[in-house]
Design an enzyme around this catalytic site. Structure first.
Site, mmCIF file in Angstrom:
data_model
loop_
_atom_site.group_PDB
_atom_site.id
_atom_site.type_symbol
_atom_site.label_atom_id
_atom_site.label_comp_id
_atom_site.label_asym_id
_atom_site.label_seq_id
_atom_site.Cartn_x
_atom_site.Cartn_y
_atom_site.Cartn_z
ATOM 1 N N ASP A 113 -6.364 -4.809 11.054
ATOM 2 C CA ASP A 113 -5.683 -3.498 10.823
ATOM 3 C C ASP A 113 -5.094 -3.116 12.390
ATOM 4 O O ASP A 113 -5.677 -1.807 12.820
ATOM 5 C CB ASP A 113 -6.250 -2.664 9.953
ATOM 6 C CG ASP A 113 -5.308 -1.331 9.789
ATOM 7 O OD1 ASP A 113 -3.925 -1.763 9.763
ATOM 8 O OD2 ASP A 113 -5.589 -0.494 9.046
ATOM 9 N N GLU B 227 6.721 -3.753 8.469
ATOM 10 C CA GLU B 227 6.928 -2.587 7.453
ATOM 11 C C GLU B 227 8.658 -2.311 7.834
ATOM 12 O O GLU B 227 8.909 -2.094 8.877
ATOM 13 C CB GLU B 227 6.219 -1.354 7.709
ATOM 14 C CG GLU B 227 6.114 -0.446 6.853
ATOM 15 C CD GLU B 227 5.053 0.381 6.433
ATOM 16 O OE1 GLU B 227 4.955 1.379 5.852
ATOM 17 O OE2 GLU B 227 3.955 -0.030 7.010
ATOM 18 N N LYS C 3 6.245 -4.983 4.497
ATOM 19 C CA LYS C 3 5.690 -3.820 3.775
ATOM 20 C C LYS C 3 6.544 -2.840 3.458
ATOM 21 O O LYS C 3 7.781 -2.581 4.009
ATOM 22 C CB LYS C 3 4.772 -3.075 4.706
ATOM 23 C CG LYS C 3 3.315 -4.074 5.135
ATOM 24 C CD LYS C 3 2.641 -3.538 6.286
ATOM 25 C CE LYS C 3 1.691 -2.264 5.621
ATOM 26 N NZ LYS C 3 1.016 -2.003 6.606
ATOM 27 N N THR D 110 2.354 -1.001 0.167
ATOM 28 C CA THR D 110 1.103 -0.117 1.032
ATOM 29 C C THR D 110 1.528 1.437 0.509
ATOM 30 O O THR D 110 2.215 1.750 -0.479
ATOM 31 C CB THR D 110 1.636 -0.229 2.463
ATOM 32 O OG1 THR D 110 0.521 0.473 3.294
ATOM 33 C CG2 THR D 110 2.946 0.458 2.920
ATOM 34 N N PHE E 85 -5.327 2.346 -0.388
ATOM 35 C CA PHE E 85 -5.888 3.027 0.769
ATOM 36 C C PHE E 85 -7.189 3.958 0.568
ATOM 37 O O PHE E 85 -7.326 4.569 -0.160
ATOM 38 C CB PHE E 85 -4.949 4.181 1.395
ATOM 39 C CG PHE E 85 -3.656 3.443 2.342
ATOM 40 C CD1 PHE E 85 -3.395 2.138 2.131
ATOM 41 C CD2 PHE E 85 -3.472 4.201 3.245
ATOM 42 C CE1 PHE E 85 -2.300 1.531 2.996
ATOM 43 C CE2 PHE E 85 -2.450 3.706 4.001
ATOM 44 C CZ PHE E 85 -2.049 2.478 3.959
#
Length: 317
Positions: free
Chosen positions: A17, A96, A132, A156, A178
């Protein structure tokens, strides 16, 4: 005994990440994932200054309004970072879409196709890219169409179970629930005491999604994200994938203790019936979940803020 990171890799695909190339080289993850916040951090590193300037130069040469040039520059930078990451990892990188498109189905699809086109221009096959987008109704709807066109997606900012249900029914490739941000909300808004990973509401959320998917035969990959501590990671050992920050990868790599498997497809059992949500069902269910509503909105706002900071940094070069 081997370290916990090595043990984890035997049962879970580990994803970095971060956009930090040196960290990715060190921890040898299968995949890597980026977002506006991570790209902003990467843009401040000396390693990326020439890449950022090259992205700005290309955007400027193509003309357009200031806004269009900034958007193009950020896309070029994101793809350049992703391309470099793909020279190291054997798997995929997640890139993203601008978070300002989180409620724009058409805009999300157009930007996704643009990003894929830039990767293909750089010689990267679309099979190595995950697009994303936030797990809004519009983001999920866009992802459903993109998947049908051969562009795989990573949904996400996923906090609520209805988001996971809708993503699976849309046939998205991967979701990123998350963990840490869910815990943050409960700490700020309740008297919840968390003594172990099993007590963590973020961990419990991912376990529920994992069991639901395996019980009902969904192929969507569950990738836990946004961890606050290694206890959360250890409690999800065996999850399809986990995306982990360099600091926590370092902690796992330094720990020689045993790491038992906690999740497995053959042990999954869900109490949730398979349910196909309409748009109205989805919006009402999210509205009923204060945590999911607030964290989704906050996450989108924060990504937009970091996108704007990145644009400001670019404009000042």
């Amino acid at each position: 005994m081997t370290d916990k990171l090595s043990q984890l890799k035997t049962m879970t695909d580990v994803v970095a990440d971060t956009g930090d190339i040196e960290a990715i080289r060190r921890f040898t993850p299968l995949d890597a994932t980026t977002n506006p916040s991570l790209l902003l951090k990467a843009a401040a590193l000396p390693h990326y200054q020439d890449i950022l300037r090259a992205a700005k130069a290309r955007a400027s040469s193509e003309g357009g309004s200031d806004r269009e040039q900034l958007a193009a520059c950020c896309d070029y930078f994101a793809v350049a970072v992703g391309t470099e990451i793909l020279s190291i990892v054997p798997g995929r990188v997640s890139t993203e879409v601008d978070a300002r498109l989180s409620f724009d189905r058409t805009g999300t699809m157009e930007r996704a196709k643009r990003l894929i086109g830039l990767y293909e221009e750089a010689g990267i096959a679309r099979e190595r890219i995950l697009i994303k987008t936030a797990s809004t109704w519009e983001g999920i709807s866009a992802a459903q169409q993109l998947e049908q066109e051969g562009i795989q997606c990573n949904l996400t900012l996923l906090f609520g179970f209805p988001q996971a249900q809708a993503c699976a029914d849309a046939g998205v490739f991967l979701i990123s629930p998350f963990v840490g941000r869910i815990l943050d909300w409960y700490k700020a808004n309740t008297d919840l005491q968390v003594n172990s990973g099993d007590d963590d509401p973020g961990v419990q959320s991912v376990k529920r999604i994992y069991d639901y998917y395996k019980q009902h035969g969904y192929t969507t990959v569950v990738m836990g994200a946004s961890f606050r501590n290694c206890g959360e990671i250890e409690a999800l050992a065996g999850c399809d994938r986990l995306t982990i920050s360099p600091a926590l990868l370092e902690e796992l790599a330094s720990d020689k203790g045993a790491l038992p498997r906690r999740l497995a497809p053959d042990k999954a059992g869900s109490d949730d019936d398979k349910t196909l949500l309409t748009e109205e069902d989805f919006r009402l269910a999210i509205n009923e979940d204060a945590m999911a509503t607030e964290k989704l909105a906050e996450g989108i706002r924060n990504f937009i803020a970091d996108q704007r900071r990145l644009e400001t940094l670019v404009s000042e070069l």
